[in-house]
Write a protein that holds these residues in place. Structure first.
Motif, short mmCIF file in Angstrom:
data_model
loop_
_atom_site.label_atom_id
_atom_site.label_comp_id
_atom_site.label_asym_id
_atom_site.label_seq_id
_atom_site.Cartn_x
_atom_site.Cartn_y
_atom_site.Cartn_z
N SER A 143 -2.89 5.61 -9.72
CA SER A 143 -4.28 5.95 -9.98
C SER A 143 -4.40 7.10 -10.97
N TYR A 183 -4.43 6.49 -15.26
CA TYR A 183 -5.61 6.22 -16.07
C TYR A 183 -6.75 7.13 -15.63
N LYS A 184 -7.39 7.77 -16.60
CA LYS A 184 -8.53 8.62 -16.34
C LYS A 184 -9.73 8.07 -17.09
N LEU A 185 -10.86 8.09 -16.44
CA LEU A 185 -12.08 7.58 -17.05
C LEU A 185 -12.40 8.37 -18.31
N GLU A 191 -13.37 10.90 -7.41
CA GLU A 191 -12.68 10.77 -8.69
C GLU A 191 -11.53 9.78 -8.62
N ASP A 210 -11.38 6.27 -10.78
CA ASP A 210 -10.34 6.11 -11.80
C ASP A 210 -9.48 4.89 -11.52
#
Length: 233
Positions: free
Chosen positions: A27, A30-32, A194, A198
């Motif tokens: 998770s 990848y970051k938004l 969060e 994400d």
């Protein structure tokens, strides 16, 4: 069956050994919005970010209440925004003027009001930030007109089409009200959930990239080879 089920739920794909990695470790890959900073810094930092993330709850709640009351007053009563804005300023100026003269009449000393001045540094920072954003938009327009970036062209077309559809359904003030509510609530919810957001965004991003690659390869295969060579050069 189990591997595909786990992939759909958590966005976890099997590695080279055929094993599924821990969702907690994947998770964070990848970051938004491809961000590299915290949510507080992403929304600007400082007191404004505290309000957006509901760290100053009374101020955030006040913004929501005032925005909702203003929207109901303008949309339901039929009063134009300019008339309402002028009336509010008129009442405020009259009250402050009467208050100052009443204090002079009663020989009372008024509290010192802070001076509302824009510093040169603040103006220069705002102008520099505006210049960077305008140059970025011009660069995007340049790339689109030359047909260099199909993904950027697709995003701009979808965004403009959505704005056109939304503008035909609701008024500008309603759109501004929705924008205010979203800006005050969505970042706070994202800051709270969060990891889950994400993880789901990573699943959508991987699937969208996969389909985009298929469409892009299909379009390239249909183009003449001479056009592809000129575009690559």
């Amino acid at each position: 069956m189990d591997n595909s089920y786990s992939e759909d739920l958590c966005g976890v794909e099997p590695n080279g050994d055929g094993r599924i990695d821990d969702p907690a470790s994947t998770s964070s890959s990848y970051k938004l919005f491809d961000r590299r900073t915290s949510v507080h810094q992403m929304v600007g930092g400082g007191k404004a970010a505290d309000v957006i993330l509901w760290r100053r709850r009374w101020v955030s709640c006040g913004i929501v209440v005032v925005a909702t009351f203003s929207w109901l007053l303008i949309e339901r009563s039929g009063i134009s925004f300019l008339s309402l804005f002028s009336d509010v300023l008129l009442v405020l100026v009259v009250l402050l003027f009467l208050r100052a003269n009443y204090a002079v009449y009663r020989s009372k000393q008024l509290e010192n009001l802070p001076e509302l001045l824009l510093s040169e540094e603040m103006v220069n920072n705002a102008a520099a930030s505006f210049r960077v954003k305008v140059n970025y938009m011009l660069l995007m327009a340049h790339d689109i007109t030359l047909g260099k970036d199909f993904r950027l062209f697709f995003k701009v077309v979808i965004a403009l089409w959505l704005l056109s559809v939304i503008g035909s359904l609701i008024s500008f003030f309603t759109l501004a009200y929705i924008g205010i509510i979203i800006s005050v609530t969505v970042p706070a919810l994202y800051n709270r959930f969060e990891d889950q957001v994400d993880r789901c965004a990573g699943v959508i991003h991987r699937k969208f990239s996969k389909h985009y690659k298929i469409v892009d390869e299909s379009l390239h295969s249909r183009l003449p080879r001479t056009l592809i060579k000129d575009k690559d050069s």
